[in-house]
Write a protein that holds these residues in place. Structure first.
Motif, PDB file in Angstrom:
ATOM      1  N   SER A   4      20.404  60.636  34.229  1.00  0.00           N
ATOM      2  CA  SER A   4      20.796  60.960  32.859  1.00  0.00           C
ATOM      3  C   SER A   4      20.133  59.994  31.890  1.00  0.00           C
ATOM      4  O   SER A   4      19.747  58.901  32.255  1.00  0.00           O
ATOM      5  N   SER A   5      20.003  60.419  30.658  1.00  0.00           N
ATOM      6  CA  SER A   5      19.453  59.521  29.640  1.00  0.00           C
ATOM      7  C   SER A   5      20.511  59.138  28.609  1.00  0.00           C
ATOM      8  O   SER A   5      20.264  58.324  27.742  1.00  0.00           O
ATOM      9  N   SER A   6      21.699  59.750  28.687  1.00  0.00           N
ATOM     10  CA  SER A   6      22.748  59.406  27.730  1.00  0.00           C
ATOM     11  C   SER A   6      23.941  58.826  28.477  1.00  0.00           C
ATOM     12  O   SER A   6      24.171  59.117  29.641  1.00  0.00           O
ATOM     13  N   LEU A   7      24.697  58.025  27.771  1.00  0.00           N
ATOM     14  CA  LEU A   7      25.826  57.313  28.358  1.00  0.00           C
ATOM     15  C   LEU A   7      27.152  57.917  27.900  1.00  0.00           C
ATOM     16  O   LEU A   7      27.306  58.267  26.730  1.00  0.00           O
ATOM     17  N   SER A   8      28.109  57.991  28.819  1.00  0.00           N
ATOM     18  CA  SER A   8      29.453  58.411  28.435  1.00  0.00           C
ATOM     19  C   SER A   8      30.151  57.208  27.802  1.00  0.00           C
ATOM     20  O   SER A   8      29.712  56.061  27.933  1.00  0.00           O
ATOM     21  N   ASN A   9      31.261  57.478  27.136  1.00  0.00           N
ATOM     22  CA  ASN A   9      32.017  56.389  26.525  1.00  0.00           C
ATOM     23  C   ASN A   9      32.555  55.427  27.580  1.00  0.00           C
ATOM     24  O   ASN A   9      32.646  54.224  27.347  1.00  0.00           O
ATOM     25  N   LYS A  70      30.651  62.130  26.093  1.00  0.00           N
ATOM     26  CA  LYS A  70      29.455  61.371  25.743  1.00  0.00           C
ATOM     27  C   LYS A  70      29.349  61.138  24.245  1.00  0.00           C
ATOM     28  O   LYS A  70      28.695  60.218  23.806  1.00  0.00           O
ATOM     29  N   ARG A  71      29.976  62.007  23.481  1.00  0.00           N
ATOM     30  CA  ARG A  71      29.921  61.859  22.023  1.00  0.00           C
ATOM     31  C   ARG A  71      31.315  61.822  21.462  1.00  0.00           C
ATOM     32  O   ARG A  71      32.223  62.458  21.965  1.00  0.00           O
TER      33      ARG A  71
END
Length: 192
Positions: A4-9, A70-71
């Protein structure tokens, strides 16, 4: 599993905790740690790490539902959201069986009362799913009349019932609950 390239909270919170456990770690080293730890396709930038660390208190105050996302998206109509969630909770307390369509219709009524006008949401199935996730509501199946049974009364009266049944033969004892009529029966699924 694809990187993945995005991080979860939740992952962002873990980055904050790793920094707290290793106060002397540089942000570039923290970014490399995050890439390896979370199997990211690329190293987060120094700016990303800096922003994450600056929002540590925000991540620590999130509930489990918010941490898995993630957002962070703000609710567009918080007053409508709160009124509807309170209505669902009142229905649960009164043991009213709710369907998704009933919740959407009630949301439309509240939107008219709040005079949202052209800002009114579509109240689609996707909207309903997000509303349920936001408030932790889940679809549950109701079984017979068990949802309306007074369990304390059952426990108190069971010895008396057993005593009265002693005078009857087993083939003369019937469960009348199984002979109910199903015409216009309430739904067997509810949002709770």
């Amino acid at each position: 599993m694809k990187p993945s390239s995005s991080l979860s909270n939740d992952q962002k919170l873990k980055i904050c905790h790793h920094k707290a456990a290793n106060p002397s770690i540089k942000q570039s080293a923290l970014a490399n740690w995050a890439m390896q730890e979370f199997k990211l396709s690329k190293v987060p930038t120094q700016g990303t790490i800096s922003n994450i660390l600056a929002k540590r208190q925000q991540y620590e105050s999130m509930d489990s539902t918010e941490l898995t996302s993630k957002r962070q998206r703000a609710v567009k109509h918080p007053e409508l959201d709160n009124v509807l969630a309170n209505w669902v909770l009142q229905c649960q307390t009164s043991r009213v069986a709710l369907s998704g369509d009933l919740i959407k219709e009630k949301a439309r009524q509240f939107a008219r009362q709040l005079e949202l006008g052209e800002r009114t949401p579509e109240f689609s199935n996707g909207w309903l799913a997000k509303f349920n996730i936001r408030h932790g509501f889940k679809a549950q199946k109701s079984y017979g009349e068990s949802g309306s049974a007074d369990l304390d009364a059952i426990d108190r009266n069971m010895p008396t019932i057993k005593e009265k049944l002693q005078s009857y033969s087993i083939q003369d004892i019937y469960n009348m609950d199984e002979t109910g009529l199903f015409y216009r029966m309430a739904p067997d699924r509810t949002i709770a």
